[in-house]
Design a protein around this motif. Structure first.
Motif, PDB file in Angstrom:
ATOM      1  N   MET A   1       0.867  -0.940   0.011  1.00  0.00           N
ATOM      2  CA  MET A   1       0.091   0.381  -0.180  1.00  0.00           C
ATOM      3  C   MET A   1       0.889   1.797   0.203  1.00  0.00           C
ATOM      4  SD  MET A   1      -3.108   0.935   2.641  1.00  0.00           S
ATOM      5  CE  MET A   1      -2.467   1.718   3.831  1.00  0.00           C
ATOM      6  N   ILE A   2       0.182   1.970  -0.524  1.00  0.00           N
ATOM      7  CA  ILE A   2       1.293   3.408  -0.805  1.00  0.00           C
ATOM      8  C   ILE A   2       0.311   4.877  -0.364  1.00  0.00           C
ATOM      9  CG2 ILE A   2       2.007   5.388  -1.807  1.00  0.00           C
ATOM     10  CD1 ILE A   2       3.076   3.012  -3.678  1.00  0.00           C
ATOM     11  N   GLY A   3       0.890   5.433   0.606  1.00  0.00           N
ATOM     12  CA  GLY A   3       0.057   6.186   1.048  1.00  0.00           C
ATOM     13  C   GLY A   3      -0.135   7.936   0.246  1.00  0.00           C
ATOM     14  N   VAL A   4      -0.671   9.270  -0.068  1.00  0.00           N
ATOM     15  CA  VAL A   4      -0.850   9.782  -0.772  1.00  0.00           C
ATOM     16  C   VAL A   4      -1.247  11.205   0.400  1.00  0.00           C
ATOM     17  CG1 VAL A   4      -1.227  11.418  -3.333  1.00  0.00           C
ATOM     18  CG2 VAL A   4      -0.741   8.338  -3.073  1.00  0.00           C
ATOM     19  N   ILE A   5      -0.843  11.693   0.465  1.00  0.00           N
ATOM     20  CA  ILE A   5      -0.705  12.861   1.178  1.00  0.00           C
ATOM     21  C   ILE A   5      -0.963  14.028   0.681  1.00  0.00           C
ATOM     22  CG2 ILE A   5      -0.835  14.504   3.026  1.00  0.00           C
ATOM     23  CD1 ILE A   5       1.130  12.475   4.928  1.00  0.00           C
ATOM     24  N   GLY A   6      -2.618  15.142   0.010  1.00  0.00           N
ATOM     25  CA  GLY A   6      -2.862  15.693  -0.474  1.00  0.00           C
ATOM     26  C   GLY A   6      -3.435  15.255  -1.924  1.00  0.00           C
ATOM     27  N   ALA A   7      -3.886  14.230  -1.653  1.00  0.00           N
ATOM     28  CA  ALA A   7      -4.111  13.100  -2.675  1.00  0.00           C
ATOM     29  C   ALA A   7      -5.495  14.147  -3.756  1.00  0.00           C
ATOM     30  CB  ALA A   7      -4.808  12.189  -2.100  1.00  0.00           C
ATOM     31  N   THR A   8      -5.897  15.478  -3.083  1.00  0.00           N
ATOM     32  CA  THR A   8      -7.497  15.882  -4.227  1.00  0.00           C
ATOM     33  C   THR A   8      -6.151  16.597  -5.025  1.00  0.00           C
ATOM     34  OG1 THR A   8      -7.721  16.903  -2.134  1.00  0.00           O
ATOM     35  CG2 THR A   8      -9.403  15.363  -3.168  1.00  0.00           C
ATOM     36  N   GLY A   9      -5.146  16.828  -4.471  1.00  0.00           N
ATOM     37  CA  GLY A   9      -4.569  18.561  -5.826  1.00  0.00           C
ATOM     38  C   GLY A   9      -4.061  17.925  -7.025  1.00  0.00           C
ATOM     39  N   ASN A  10      -3.424  18.939  -8.159  1.00  0.00           N
ATOM     40  CA  ASN A  10      -3.327  18.890  -9.638  1.00  0.00           C
ATOM     41  C   ASN A  10      -2.554  18.374  -9.198  1.00  0.00           C
ATOM     42  OD1 ASN A  10      -4.431  20.984 -10.734  1.00  0.00           O
ATOM     43  ND2 ASN A  10      -3.368  22.246  -9.587  1.00  0.00           N
ATOM     44  N   VAL A  11      -0.905  17.380  -8.500  1.00  0.00           N
ATOM     45  CA  VAL A  11      -0.478  16.782  -8.579  1.00  0.00           C
ATOM     46  C   VAL A  11      -0.891  15.397  -7.852  1.00  0.00           C
ATOM     47  CG1 VAL A  11       1.752  15.591  -7.540  1.00  0.00           C
ATOM     48  CG2 VAL A  11       1.146  18.407  -8.598  1.00  0.00           C
ATOM     49  N   GLY A  12      -1.619  15.746  -6.475  1.00  0.00           N
ATOM     50  CA  GLY A  12      -1.824  14.232  -5.608  1.00  0.00           C
ATOM     51  C   GLY A  12      -3.016  13.284  -6.417  1.00  0.00           C
ATOM     52  N   ASN A  13      -3.714  13.861  -7.526  1.00  0.00           N
ATOM     53  CA  ASN A  13      -4.815  13.626  -7.877  1.00  0.00           C
ATOM     54  C   ASN A  13      -4.290  12.251  -8.680  1.00  0.00           C
ATOM     55  OD1 ASN A  13      -7.994  12.907  -8.782  1.00  0.00           O
ATOM     56  ND2 ASN A  13      -7.453  14.048 -10.261  1.00  0.00           N
ATOM     57  N   GLY A  14      -3.327  13.291  -9.543  1.00  0.00           N
ATOM     58  CA  GLY A  14      -2.830  12.410 -11.081  1.00  0.00           C
ATOM     59  C   GLY A  14      -2.144  11.010 -10.201  1.00  0.00           C
ATOM     60  N   ILE A  15      -0.927  11.176  -9.446  1.00  0.00           N
ATOM     61  CA  ILE A  15      -0.136   9.743  -8.391  1.00  0.00           C
ATOM     62  C   ILE A  15      -1.411   8.950  -7.684  1.00  0.00           C
ATOM     63  CG2 ILE A  15       0.718   9.513  -6.479  1.00  0.00           C
ATOM     64  CD1 ILE A  15       1.804  12.004  -5.894  1.00  0.00           C
ATOM     65  N   VAL A  16      -2.563   9.153  -7.461  1.00  0.00           N
ATOM     66  CA  VAL A  16      -3.380   8.092  -7.467  1.00  0.00           C
ATOM     67  C   VAL A  16      -4.023   7.734  -8.547  1.00  0.00           C
ATOM     68  CG1 VAL A  16      -5.898   7.644  -6.054  1.00  0.00           C
ATOM     69  CG2 VAL A  16      -4.655   9.062  -4.883  1.00  0.00           C
ATOM     70  N   ARG A  17      -4.709   7.523  -9.348  1.00  0.00           N
ATOM     71  CA  ARG A  17      -4.023   7.040 -10.283  1.00  0.00           C
ATOM     72  C   ARG A  17      -3.364   6.671 -11.510  1.00  0.00           C
ATOM     73  NH1 ARG A  17      -5.060  11.408 -13.638  1.00  0.00           N
ATOM     74  NH2 ARG A  17      -3.274  11.189 -14.872  1.00  0.00           N
ATOM     75  N   LYS A  18      -2.431   6.991 -10.707  1.00  0.00           N
ATOM     76  CA  LYS A  18      -1.318   6.244 -11.389  1.00  0.00           C
ATOM     77  C   LYS A  18      -0.429   4.959 -11.616  1.00  0.00           C
ATOM     78  CE  LYS A  18       0.877  10.825 -14.014  1.00  0.00           C
ATOM     79  NZ  LYS A  18       0.560  10.800 -15.567  1.00  0.00           N
ATOM     80  N   LEU A  19      -0.700   5.165  -9.780  1.00  0.00           N
ATOM     81  CA  LEU A  19      -0.611   4.330  -8.837  1.00  0.00           C
ATOM     82  C   LEU A  19      -1.248   3.358  -8.563  1.00  0.00           C
ATOM     83  CD1 LEU A  19       0.696   6.285  -5.750  1.00  0.00           C
ATOM     84  CD2 LEU A  19       2.087   4.812  -7.085  1.00  0.00           C
ATOM     85  N   VAL A  20      -2.730   2.903  -8.905  1.00  0.00           N
ATOM     86  CA  VAL A  20      -3.954   2.619  -9.118  1.00  0.00           C
ATOM     87  C   VAL A  20      -4.059   1.944 -10.576  1.00  0.00           C
ATOM     88  CG1 VAL A  20      -6.074   1.670  -9.563  1.00  0.00           C
ATOM     89  CG2 VAL A  20      -5.384   3.550  -7.810  1.00  0.00           C
ATOM     90  N   GLU A  21      -3.371   2.242 -11.442  1.00  0.00           N
ATOM     91  CA  GLU A  21      -3.155   1.762 -12.714  1.00  0.00           C
ATOM     92  C   GLU A  21      -1.811   0.719 -12.564  1.00  0.00           C
ATOM     93  OE1 GLU A  21      -2.533   5.009 -15.387  1.00  0.00           O
ATOM     94  OE2 GLU A  21      -4.837   5.706 -15.582  1.00  0.00           O
ATOM     95  N   ALA A  22      -0.730   0.997 -12.016  1.00  0.00           N
ATOM     96  CA  ALA A  22       0.072   0.219 -11.968  1.00  0.00           C
ATOM     97  C   ALA A  22      -0.032  -1.067 -10.953  1.00  0.00           C
ATOM     98  CB  ALA A  22       1.223   0.895 -11.754  1.00  0.00           C
ATOM     99  N   GLY A  23      -1.620  -0.925 -10.296  1.00  0.00           N
ATOM    100  CA  GLY A  23      -1.523  -1.994  -9.358  1.00  0.00           C
ATOM    101  C   GLY A  23      -1.270  -2.499  -7.797  1.00  0.00           C
TER     102      GLY A  23
END
Length: 277
Positions: A1-23
């Protein structure tokens, strides 16, 4: 599991999406939280109460950390300690190029303190220092829609502004790959571009030519004081109007990490054209 603090910002939202796409499974932390989705658990937490992070992040191998604005008023030591005590092995911090390019600027002191805390946390760290965001152009939405015009200062001063989606890509790589530990990356776009040229690219993206209205430094300062602290206003105007060599430099770090060049402003404009129409 990976934590993303600031998950709804311009960068954080993209990180969440990319991590999920990577499984990856993700715990997405933001002030308001959100609705859980497959592989993503959303949690509401306030960085002003860092003790909330310890249990929320339990089980996360790596954590992305960003703070709103400059992070002024937050307890950097308590935030980083809570992340370390959760059992995470790595922190990827989103900082700013200003901590390097403007070492005496009061506006960036909270981020310098946060960088120092991350470095002495006792766990692996990666620090990202991006330049100005392409998404700052969102401030032009009202003018583009109503007047088909962009108003900005320093119309002919070029800077290598960076696409937040590229920052998210670098962060996602660093969160998953321990080889990026103890690395500091300066993230920029592939070329310098002026506000006048940004307006031209945005007009091309939406299919409507845009006028460019050049603001004086005083006019820009007056408008920005409505949503920026005075110290941030002045530092930002200095960087935009009289950038130094660090701020003007096109960094190779994006390509080193991703194996491809950074995306130009025109690509960002094409992806976001609909919000300006």
């Amino acid at each position: 599991m990976i934590g993303v603090i600031g998950a709804t910002g311009n960068v954080g939202n993209g990180i969440v999406r990319k991590l999920v796409e990577a499984g990856e499974d993700v715990v997405a932390i933001s002030r308001r939280g959100g609705q859980d989705t497959p592989r993503t658990r959303h949690v509401a937490a306030d960085l002003a109460r860092p003790e909330q992070l310890r249990d929320t992040l339990r089980g996360a191998q790596a954590v992305f950390l960003m703070v709103a604005g400059s992070g002024a008023g937050l307890d950097a030591h308590a935030i980083v300690s809570a992340i370390a005590e959760s059992g995470a092995r790595r922190i990827v911090l989103l900082s700013s190029i200003g901590t390097l390019s403007r070492p005496n600027a009061i506006s960036h002191e909270p981020l310098r303190v946060l960088e120092a805390e991350v470095k002495r946390s006792g766990i692996g760290w990666t620090i990202l220092q991006p330049g100005g965001f392409a998404s700052n152009a969102m401030a032009w939405i009202a003018g583009v829609r109503a007047q088909r015009a962009v108003a900005a200062p320093f119309g002919d001063v070029g800077l290598p502004i960076v696409d937040p989606d590229d920052i998210a890509s670098v962060a996602a790589v660093a969160l998953r790959d321990e080889r990026h530990a103890e690395a500091l990356y300066t993230l920029t776009g592939p070329e310098r571009i002026t506000p006048r040229e940004q307006a031209r690219a945005l007009g091309s993206a939406i299919g409507t030519p845009l006028d460019f209205l050049e603001l004086s430094r005083g006019q820009a300062a007056e408008a920005w004081r409505a949503f920026m602290p005075e110290t941030v206003v002045e530092t930002t105007l200095d960087a935009l109007g009289t950038p130094n060599d660090i701020e003007r430099r096109v960094s190779p770090d994006m390509e080193r990490v991703l194996g491809r060049p950074a995306q130009p402003f025109s690509a960002w404009a094409e992806r976001n054209a609909n919000v300006f129409r």
